[in-house]
Design an enzyme around this catalytic site. Structure first.
Site, short mmCIF file in Angstrom:
data_model
loop_
_atom_site.label_atom_id
_atom_site.label_comp_id
_atom_site.label_asym_id
_atom_site.label_seq_id
_atom_site.Cartn_x
_atom_site.Cartn_y
_atom_site.Cartn_z
N CYS A 126 127.74 -15.95 64.46
CA CYS A 126 128.90 -16.00 63.56
C CYS A 126 129.64 -17.33 63.71
O CYS A 126 129.87 -17.81 64.82
CB CYS A 126 129.83 -14.84 63.87
SG CYS A 126 131.37 -14.87 62.93
N CYS A 144 138.82 -10.00 51.13
CA CYS A 144 138.42 -10.01 52.54
C CYS A 144 139.40 -10.95 53.25
O CYS A 144 139.53 -12.11 52.87
CB CYS A 144 136.99 -10.54 52.64
SG CYS A 144 136.43 -10.73 54.34
N CYS A 157 130.27 -13.47 68.95
CA CYS A 157 128.98 -13.03 68.38
C CYS A 157 128.16 -14.29 68.09
O CYS A 157 128.65 -15.21 67.42
CB CYS A 157 129.21 -12.22 67.11
SG CYS A 157 130.22 -10.75 67.42
N CYS A 160 138.02 -16.69 66.72
CA CYS A 160 137.71 -15.34 67.21
C CYS A 160 137.22 -15.45 68.65
O CYS A 160 136.54 -16.40 69.01
CB CYS A 160 136.62 -14.71 66.34
SG CYS A 160 136.25 -13.00 66.81
N CYS A 163 132.16 -15.29 56.87
CA CYS A 163 133.03 -15.46 58.02
C CYS A 163 133.09 -16.83 58.70
O CYS A 163 132.19 -17.18 59.46
CB CYS A 163 132.48 -14.46 59.04
SG CYS A 163 133.73 -13.60 59.87
N GLU A 180 140.40 -18.49 56.45
CA GLU A 180 139.75 -18.29 55.16
C GLU A 180 140.03 -16.89 54.65
O GLU A 180 140.20 -15.96 55.43
CB GLU A 180 138.24 -18.39 55.32
CG GLU A 180 137.80 -19.65 55.98
CD GLU A 180 136.30 -19.65 56.26
OE1 GLU A 180 135.81 -20.65 56.74
OE2 GLU A 180 135.65 -18.63 56.00
N1 SAH Z 1 135.42 -9.01 64.20
C1 SAH Z 1 135.18 -8.00 63.23
C2 SAH Z 1 135.48 -8.41 61.80
C3 SAH Z 1 135.09 -9.76 61.33
S1 SAH Z 1 133.38 -10.09 61.04
C4 SAH Z 1 133.78 -7.45 63.36
O1 SAH Z 1 133.04 -7.91 64.24
O2 SAH Z 1 133.43 -6.53 62.64
C5 SAH Z 1 132.92 -9.07 59.68
C6 SAH Z 1 131.43 -8.81 59.61
O3 SAH Z 1 130.73 -9.97 59.16
C7 SAH Z 1 130.85 -8.44 60.95
O4 SAH Z 1 129.96 -7.36 60.82
C8 SAH Z 1 130.11 -9.70 61.32
O5 SAH Z 1 129.12 -9.47 62.26
C9 SAH Z 1 129.58 -10.17 59.97
N2 SAH Z 1 129.15 -11.56 59.93
C10 SAH Z 1 129.68 -12.62 60.58
N3 SAH Z 1 129.00 -13.75 60.30
C11 SAH Z 1 128.01 -13.41 59.44
C12 SAH Z 1 126.97 -14.14 58.79
N4 SAH Z 1 126.83 -15.45 58.96
N5 SAH Z 1 126.13 -13.44 57.97
C13 SAH Z 1 126.29 -12.12 57.77
N6 SAH Z 1 127.26 -11.39 58.35
C14 SAH Z 1 128.10 -12.02 59.19
#
Ligand code: SAH
Length: 349
Positions: free
Chosen positions: A116, A102, A113, A109, A332, A89
């Site tokens: 996510c 973005c 996390c 990934c 994300c 995406e």
């Molecule tokens: N792997 C990298 C970059 C991708 S995620 C990182 O961890 O920074 C980019 C940001 O979006 C990260 O801070 C992640 O924690 C956040 N993110 C992911 N899913 C999300 C969600 N459902 N709501 C809000 N932020 C989210």
């Protein structure tokens, strides 16, 4: 066939072999990055023979747009299918004069996390430089001619620092004068916090902004939310971030996704303030964007405002990011996830 957007091949060598003049390389680049050409035929000031030869030897696009969603707030999102069937995406965000994109760096990934959508099924593979550039050009083509991309955030699917070798050449094209011409100051790489890779980035190229996804002010909590933390720890991440700041002179950004009942209590805000106080940093607090199938929730307006007040009182430079594109699953990996459940989506081109 060679992907034209992959900078590992030399267009100049190819032109020489084919007995076309060297200056054609410049013209082709201009068509790609400024002219927003969607096909070789559109490169109207190239001789027909050259256009035909290009289309025999190169592909311009390796992805197909599977879905194109437009939000009420101007955010647009593309779900792209790669040549091997993988899906990624990328997003265009409109904010006043800013036109931010973005982009993703991996299919899936590996960081895991817990909140996510991108990492729910692990990682399939790294994206190539050409696939990363392709996202930029596809998003640029969504803008009217008089508008330009102004910012890039590498915050899509994947962990950018786990794919630096493919990412950096793509960002070189984004920041080049004869590329997209986006100043390095307006490009942000977001990481889960991998100290060795952060040091490597500082060594290779420290012109970009670095954002670190912290999400918790202590290791016990961070280990729960960001599982890779248990092998690393916040201290090492902050030290690597400080080194990046020293080398780059760029103010650090820390990201903190607020999850109701998990990391949004007043004591978390106080602990976070103590961590960030000594640093020249911006804290970006992002209310959680709920993911289907996961039970995490966005905190109430009251909890968010309490959290914010504690940070403001502690003089932390904090920004509460507005969620964008809620109505189009812009967080994300959400759209890809949804599309995996629907088997009957037809590619649009
Ligand atoms: N792997 C990298 C970059 C991708 S995620 C990182 O961890 O920074 C980019 C940001 O979006 C990260 O801070 C992640 O924690 C956040 N993110 C992911 N899913 C999300 C969600 N459902 N709501 C809000 N932020 C989210």
């Amino acid at each position: 066939m060679t992907h034209l957007l992959d900078p590992s091949h030399s267009l100049s060598d190819w032109l020489a072999q084919q007995k076309f003049p060297a200056y054609r390389a410049k013209q082709i680049r201009r068509w790609l990055y400024q002219g927003r050409a969607g096909s070789f035929e559109e490169m109207s000031d190239l001789p027909k023979a050259l256009r035909e030869q290009l289309s025999k030897d190169f592909t311009l696009w390796t992805t197909a747009v599977v879905q194109h969603q437009q939000s009420q707030d101007g955010t647009e999102k593309l779900l792209l299918e790669l040549a091997d069937g993988g899906r990624i995406e990328c997003v265009l965000l409109r904010e006043e004069n800013r036109r931010t994109i973005c982009i993703s760096t991996q299919v899936g990934c590996a960081m895991g996390c817990v909140f996510c959508a991108s990492g729910l099924d692990g990682v399939d593979r790294n994206l190539t430089t050409g696939e990363i550039i392709e996202q930029m050009l596809r998003l640029q083509r969504l803008l009217p001619e008089e508008e330009r991309l102004s910012h890039i955030v590498v915050m899509g699917m994947g962990e950018p620092l786990a794919n630096l070798d493919q990412l950096l050449p793509a960002l070189d094209q984004a920041s080049a004068e004869d590329g997209l011409g986006i100043s390095a100051r307006r490009i942000t790489i977001s990481t889960v916090g991998l100290p060795k890779a952060m040091d490597r980035l500082a060594e290779l190229n420290c012109r970009y902004h670095l954002a670190v996804s912290l999400h918790a002010p202590n290791d016990a909590l961070r280990d729960e939310i960001v599982p890779v933390n248990s092998n690393i720890g916040i201290k090492k991440i902050l030290e690597a971030a400080d080194r990046y700041f020293e080398v780059s002179g760029r103010r650090l950004t820390f990201e903190y996704v607020l999850l109701a009942g998990i990391n949004d209590r007043p004591e978390h805000a106080r602990e976070l303030a103590r961590l960030l106080k000594p640093r020249n940093a911006l804290l970006n607090v992002i209310p959680y964007n709920p993911v289907a199938g996961l039970s995490y929730k966005t905190p109430s307006a009251k909890a968010i405002s309490e959290f914010r007040n504690i940070l403001l009182q502690a003089n932390i430079n904090v920004q509460f990011r507005q969620r964008k594109g809620d109505d189009i699953d812009a967080a994300c990996g959400q759209l890809r996830r949804k599309s995996k459940k629907l088997h009957d989506i037809q590619p649009l081109n």
